[in-house]
Design a protein around this motif. Structure first.
Motif, PDB file in Angstrom:
ATOM      1  N   VAL A  16      16.519  17.584 -14.740  1.00  0.00           N
ATOM      2  CA  VAL A  16      16.232  17.451 -13.312  1.00  0.00           C
ATOM      3  C   VAL A  16      14.755  17.694 -13.048  1.00  0.00           C
ATOM      4  O   VAL A  16      14.122  16.973 -12.262  1.00  0.00           O
ATOM      5  N   VAL A  17      14.184  18.684 -13.708  1.00  0.00           N
ATOM      6  CA  VAL A  17      12.752  18.966 -13.539  1.00  0.00           C
ATOM      7  C   VAL A  17      11.927  17.792 -14.057  1.00  0.00           C
ATOM      8  O   VAL A  17      10.938  17.383 -13.431  1.00  0.00           O
ATOM      9  N   ALA A  18      12.317  17.229 -15.191  1.00  0.00           N
ATOM     10  CA  ALA A  18      11.592  16.079 -15.744  1.00  0.00           C
ATOM     11  C   ALA A  18      11.692  14.875 -14.799  1.00  0.00           C
ATOM     12  O   ALA A  18      10.696  14.174 -14.559  1.00  0.00           O
ATOM     13  N   ALA A  19      12.890  14.629 -14.257  1.00  0.00           N
ATOM     14  CA  ALA A  19      13.060  13.511 -13.321  1.00  0.00           C
ATOM     15  C   ALA A  19      12.238  13.757 -12.056  1.00  0.00           C
ATOM     16  O   ALA A  19      11.585  12.841 -11.530  1.00  0.00           O
ATOM     17  N   GLY A  20      12.231  14.975 -11.547  1.00  0.00           N
ATOM     18  CA  GLY A  20      11.419  15.309 -10.375  1.00  0.00           C
ATOM     19  C   GLY A  20       9.945  15.135 -10.650  1.00  0.00           C
ATOM     20  O   GLY A  20       9.187  14.605  -9.818  1.00  0.00           O
ATOM     21  N   GLY A  21       9.500  15.571 -11.821  1.00  0.00           N
ATOM     22  CA  GLY A  21       8.092  15.393 -12.200  1.00  0.00           C
ATOM     23  C   GLY A  21       7.730  13.920 -12.308  1.00  0.00           C
ATOM     24  O   GLY A  21       6.639  13.510 -11.893  1.00  0.00           O
ATOM     25  N   ALA A  22       8.656  13.124 -12.856  1.00  0.00           N
ATOM     26  CA  ALA A  22       8.398  11.681 -12.959  1.00  0.00           C
ATOM     27  C   ALA A  22       8.292  11.058 -11.570  1.00  0.00           C
ATOM     28  O   ALA A  22       7.425  10.196 -11.320  1.00  0.00           O
ATOM     29  N   LEU A  23       9.140  11.488 -10.651  1.00  0.00           N
ATOM     30  CA  LEU A  23       9.079  10.956  -9.285  1.00  0.00           C
ATOM     31  C   LEU A  23       7.776  11.351  -8.596  1.00  0.00           C
ATOM     32  O   LEU A  23       7.162  10.537  -7.896  1.00  0.00           O
ATOM     33  N   VAL A  24       7.340  12.597  -8.831  1.00  0.00           N
ATOM     34  CA  VAL A  24       6.069  13.046  -8.252  1.00  0.00           C
ATOM     35  C   VAL A  24       4.918  12.230  -8.845  1.00  0.00           C
ATOM     36  O   VAL A  24       4.009  11.802  -8.131  1.00  0.00           O
ATOM     37  N   TYR A  25       4.951  12.004 -10.146  1.00  0.00           N
ATOM     38  CA  TYR A  25       3.908  11.213 -10.798  1.00  0.00           C
ATOM     39  C   TYR A  25       3.891   9.779 -10.257  1.00  0.00           C
ATOM     40  O   TYR A  25       2.829   9.225  -9.972  1.00  0.00           O
ATOM     41  N   LEU A  26       5.070   9.172 -10.106  1.00  0.00           N
ATOM     42  CA  LEU A  26       5.137   7.807  -9.573  1.00  0.00           C
ATOM     43  C   LEU A  26       4.636   7.743  -8.133  1.00  0.00           C
ATOM     44  O   LEU A  26       3.942   6.804  -7.743  1.00  0.00           O
ATOM     45  N   ALA A  27       4.990   8.740  -7.344  1.00  0.00           N
ATOM     46  CA  ALA A  27       4.513   8.775  -5.962  1.00  0.00           C
ATOM     47  C   ALA A  27       2.998   8.917  -5.920  1.00  0.00           C
ATOM     48  O   ALA A  27       2.318   8.270  -5.108  1.00  0.00           O
ATOM     49  N   TRP A  28       2.471   9.762  -6.801  1.00  0.00           N
ATOM     50  CA  TRP A  28       1.032   9.947  -6.869  1.00  0.00           C
ATOM     51  C   TRP A  28       0.334   8.648  -7.291  1.00  0.00           C
ATOM     52  O   TRP A  28      -0.704   8.294  -6.763  1.00  0.00           O
ATOM     53  N   GLN A  29       0.927   7.917  -8.250  1.00  0.00           N
ATOM     54  CA  GLN A  29       0.353   6.655  -8.707  1.00  0.00           C
ATOM     55  C   GLN A  29       0.507   5.551  -7.649  1.00  0.00           C
ATOM     56  O   GLN A  29      -0.298   4.626  -7.590  1.00  0.00           O
ATOM     57  N   ALA A  30       1.543   5.623  -6.816  1.00  0.00           N
ATOM     58  CA  ALA A  30       1.796   4.585  -5.806  1.00  0.00           C
ATOM     59  C   ALA A  30       0.990   4.803  -4.532  1.00  0.00           C
ATOM     60  O   ALA A  30       0.958   3.924  -3.664  1.00  0.00           O
ATOM     61  N   THR A  31       0.341   5.938  -4.383  1.00  0.00           N
ATOM     62  CA  THR A  31      -0.420   6.237  -3.169  1.00  0.00           C
ATOM     63  C   THR A  31      -1.498   5.185  -2.879  1.00  0.00           C
ATOM     64  O   THR A  31      -1.591   4.702  -1.753  1.00  0.00           O
ATOM     65  N   PRO A  32      -2.319   4.778  -3.858  1.00  0.00           N
ATOM     66  CA  PRO A  32      -3.317   3.731  -3.558  1.00  0.00           C
ATOM     67  C   PRO A  32      -2.645   2.404  -3.163  1.00  0.00           C
ATOM     68  O   PRO A  32      -3.138   1.698  -2.285  1.00  0.00           O
ATOM     69  N   LEU A  33      -1.521   2.106  -3.798  1.00  0.00           N
ATOM     70  CA  LEU A  33      -0.802   0.872  -3.470  1.00  0.00           C
ATOM     71  C   LEU A  33      -0.289   0.919  -2.033  1.00  0.00           C
ATOM     72  O   LEU A  33      -0.382  -0.067  -1.295  1.00  0.00           O
ATOM     73  N   ILE A  34       0.188   2.056  -1.601  1.00  0.00           N
ATOM     74  CA  ILE A  34       0.676   2.219  -0.232  1.00  0.00           C
ATOM     75  C   ILE A  34      -0.479   2.084   0.753  1.00  0.00           C
ATOM     76  O   ILE A  34      -0.353   1.419   1.790  1.00  0.00           O
ATOM     77  N   LYS A  35      -1.632   2.679   0.428  1.00  0.00           N
ATOM     78  CA  LYS A  35      -2.801   2.575   1.295  1.00  0.00           C
ATOM     79  C   LYS A  35      -3.251   1.120   1.420  1.00  0.00           C
ATOM     80  O   LYS A  35      -3.565   0.641   2.512  1.00  0.00           O
ATOM     81  N   GLU A  36      -3.295   0.407   0.308  1.00  0.00           N
ATOM     82  CA  GLU A  36      -3.697  -1.002   0.340  1.00  0.00           C
ATOM     83  C   GLU A  36      -2.682  -1.850   1.102  1.00  0.00           C
ATOM     84  O   GLU A  36      -3.055  -2.782   1.808  1.00  0.00           O
ATOM     85  N   SER A  37      -1.406  -1.524   0.951  1.00  0.00           N
ATOM     86  CA  SER A  37      -0.373  -2.254   1.695  1.00  0.00           C
ATOM     87  C   SER A  37      -0.551  -2.056   3.196  1.00  0.00           C
ATOM     88  O   SER A  37      -0.413  -2.999   3.977  1.00  0.00           O
ATOM     89  N   ARG A  38      -0.860  -0.867   3.617  1.00  0.00           N
ATOM     90  CA  ARG A  38      -1.101  -0.602   5.042  1.00  0.00           C
ATOM     91  C   ARG A  38      -2.334  -1.350   5.531  1.00  0.00           C
ATOM     92  O   ARG A  38      -2.332  -1.930   6.620  1.00  0.00           O
ATOM     93  N   ALA A  39      -3.389  -1.347   4.721  1.00  0.00           N
ATOM     94  CA  ALA A  39      -4.608  -2.069   5.104  1.00  0.00           C
ATOM     95  C   ALA A  39      -4.325  -3.575   5.204  1.00  0.00           C
ATOM     96  O   ALA A  39      -4.794  -4.243   6.136  1.00  0.00           O
ATOM     97  N   LEU A  40      -3.567  -4.100   4.251  1.00  0.00           N
ATOM     98  CA  LEU A  40      -3.215  -5.516   4.301  1.00  0.00           C
ATOM     99  C   LEU A  40      -2.369  -5.840   5.523  1.00  0.00           C
ATOM    100  O   LEU A  40      -2.529  -6.888   6.153  1.00  0.00           O
ATOM    101  N   THR A  41      -1.473  -4.947   5.882  1.00  0.00           N
ATOM    102  CA  THR A  41      -0.645  -5.149   7.066  1.00  0.00           C
ATOM    103  C   THR A  41      -1.511  -5.168   8.320  1.00  0.00           C
ATOM    104  O   THR A  41      -1.318  -6.020   9.199  1.00  0.00           O
ATOM    105  N   GLN A  42      -2.468  -4.277   8.407  1.00  0.00           N
ATOM    106  CA  GLN A  42      -3.375  -4.274   9.552  1.00  0.00           C
ATOM    107  C   GLN A  42      -4.213  -5.548   9.606  1.00  0.00           C
ATOM    108  O   GLN A  42      -4.412  -6.132  10.673  1.00  0.00           O
ATOM    109  N   ASP A  43      -4.710  -5.984   8.439  1.00  0.00           N
ATOM    110  CA  ASP A  43      -5.473  -7.226   8.396  1.00  0.00           C
ATOM    111  C   ASP A  43      -4.618  -8.416   8.816  1.00  0.00           C
ATOM    112  O   ASP A  43      -5.085  -9.318   9.518  1.00  0.00           O
ATOM    113  N   LEU A  44      -3.381  -8.425   8.379  1.00  0.00           N
ATOM    114  CA  LEU A  44      -2.478  -9.516   8.744  1.00  0.00           C
ATOM    115  C   LEU A  44      -2.219  -9.534  10.247  1.00  0.00           C
ATOM    116  O   LEU A  44      -2.210 -10.595  10.867  1.00  0.00           O
ATOM    117  N   ARG A  45      -2.027  -8.367  10.842  1.00  0.00           N
ATOM    118  CA  ARG A  45      -1.833  -8.298  12.299  1.00  0.00           C
ATOM    119  C   ARG A  45      -3.071  -8.789  13.038  1.00  0.00           C
ATOM    120  O   ARG A  45      -2.977  -9.538  14.016  1.00  0.00           O
TER     121      ARG A  45
END
Length: 123
Positions: A16-45
């Motif tokens: 469970v700790v390993a799975a939680g750590g993996a989820l935290v790592y994935l969330a940390w790695q996905a943060t720039p992707l989420i920021k870019e997705s928001r910026a793209l959404t604003q540009d599209l609007r």
């Protein structure tokens, strides 16, 4: 049996700790992707608003041109009908002899006057 249960609980806890750590790592790695997705959404609007604002006058002008073309094409159709009627009446007049057309060129006539100053009756 207690030792097996303890080992199982420790293994499950580590999983469970390993799975939680993996989820935290994935969330940390996905943060720039989420920021870019928001910026793209604003540009599209923004792009959608700009496109809508600029396309409205173009579409209105296009509608006006289309209606003008319709009116002009109706006018041309009426004038072509009139021309056809005139041509048909001309052809009918030519066929019935109401109008005669001379063939060829007219006879050349002299440009000089029939009376000259020497021949004038006043002198």
């Amino acid at each position: 049996m207690d030792s097996a249960l303890t080992v199982f609980n420790i293994g499950a806890g580590l999983g469970v700790v390993a799975a939680g750590g993996a989820l935290v790592y994935l969330a940390w790695q996905a943060t720039p992707l989420i920021k870019e997705s928001r910026a793209l959404t604003q540009d599209l609007r923004r792009l959608t608003r700009t496109t809508e604002k600029e396309l409205r006058p173009i579409l209105a002008h296009t509608r006006e041109l289309t209606s003008n073309v319709e009116v002009l094409s109706e006018d041309v159709a009426v004038k072509l009908d009139r021309l056809t009627d005139l041509m048909n009446s001309l052809q009918h007049s030519l066929d019935t002899g109401g109008i005669t057309v001379a063939a060829g060129r007219p006879e050349p006539r002299p440009v000089e006057s029939w009376e000259t100053r020497e021949d004038s009756p006043d002198s």
